[in-house]
Each structure stands twice: as structure tokens, then as C-alpha cells.
Design a protein around this motif. Sequence first.
Motif, mmCIF file in Angstrom:
data_model
loop_
_atom_site.group_PDB
_atom_site.id
_atom_site.type_symbol
_atom_site.label_atom_id
_atom_site.label_comp_id
_atom_site.label_asym_id
_atom_site.label_seq_id
_atom_site.Cartn_x
_atom_site.Cartn_y
_atom_site.Cartn_z
ATOM 1 N N LYS A 7 0.853 -1.181 0.000
ATOM 2 C CA LYS A 7 0.000 0.000 0.000
ATOM 3 C C LYS A 7 0.895 1.239 0.000
ATOM 4 O O LYS A 7 2.103 1.146 0.219
ATOM 5 N N THR A 8 0.268 2.405 -0.194
ATOM 6 C CA THR A 8 1.010 3.662 -0.164
ATOM 7 C C THR A 8 1.796 3.776 1.141
ATOM 8 O O THR A 8 1.296 3.439 2.212
ATOM 9 N N ASN A 9 3.038 4.208 1.016
ATOM 10 C CA ASN A 9 3.995 4.385 2.120
ATOM 11 C C ASN A 9 4.539 3.075 2.682
ATOM 12 O O ASN A 9 5.270 3.094 3.662
ATOM 13 N N VAL A 22 6.335 2.557 -2.078
ATOM 14 C CA VAL A 22 5.201 3.016 -2.884
ATOM 15 C C VAL A 22 4.822 4.396 -2.364
ATOM 16 O O VAL A 22 4.417 4.552 -1.208
ATOM 17 N N LEU A 23 4.983 5.422 -3.195
ATOM 18 C CA LEU A 23 4.690 6.791 -2.785
ATOM 19 C C LEU A 23 3.241 7.170 -3.042
ATOM 20 O O LEU A 23 2.618 7.849 -2.231
ATOM 21 N N SER A 24 2.718 6.743 -4.198
ATOM 22 C CA SER A 24 1.309 7.036 -4.501
ATOM 23 C C SER A 24 0.819 6.132 -5.617
ATOM 24 O O SER A 24 1.607 5.580 -6.385
ATOM 25 N N VAL A 25 -0.493 5.996 -5.668
ATOM 26 C CA VAL A 25 -1.148 5.233 -6.732
ATOM 27 C C VAL A 25 -2.263 6.116 -7.275
ATOM 28 O O VAL A 25 -3.127 6.577 -6.518
ATOM 29 N N GLN A 26 -2.217 6.383 -8.591
ATOM 30 C CA GLN A 26 -3.248 7.202 -9.235
ATOM 31 C C GLN A 26 -3.651 6.523 -10.524
ATOM 32 O O GLN A 26 -2.878 6.495 -11.483
ATOM 33 N N ILE A 30 1.804 4.152 -10.730
ATOM 34 C CA ILE A 30 2.322 4.015 -9.379
ATOM 35 C C ILE A 30 3.617 4.811 -9.305
ATOM 36 O O ILE A 30 4.481 4.685 -10.177
#
Length: 77
Positions: A7-9, A22-26, A30
Motif C-alpha cells: 500500500k502507499t507508504n 510506494v509513494l502514490s497510486v493514481q 504508481i
Amino acid sequence: MLVLTRKTNESIQIGDEIEITVLSVQGDQIKLGIKAPKNVEIHRKEVYLSIQESNNEAASTSVNILDLIRNKSFDLE
């Protein structure tokens, strides 16, 4: 291939020196953060393959030039 869910972070660790977070998912993108020593080269796969292809072409050209030089007789007089 090892498949991990994060997951993020959240991060994964590769050996003692490489951490991928993982910094972000948009949508379908990723953003990853990579911590690694400066001596470790990190490239996108397509860039890495392009570099390898260029290196192989350069190495091939060098061999061809050396073959031409070896097979050419030079008149030094």
C-alpha cells in the motif's frame, strides 16, 4: 517472479542497501521511491535496454575497426 502487494507508504527491502517505497497510486500509475547507494545504477527498463543496445553496437563497431586495422598493411615509407 516474486509478486508482492504493498500500500502507499509501504516498502520492500532488497538486500541491505536497496529500499523501494510506494509513494502514490493514481489510476494505472504508481510512483515509487528508491533508496540505493549512489554506485547502483537505476533506470526504467526501456532506458536500460536502449543503453545495452547502444553499448553492444559500440562494442561491435570497435571490433570491426580493429579487424580492419589488423588486416590492412601500412606502408610506412
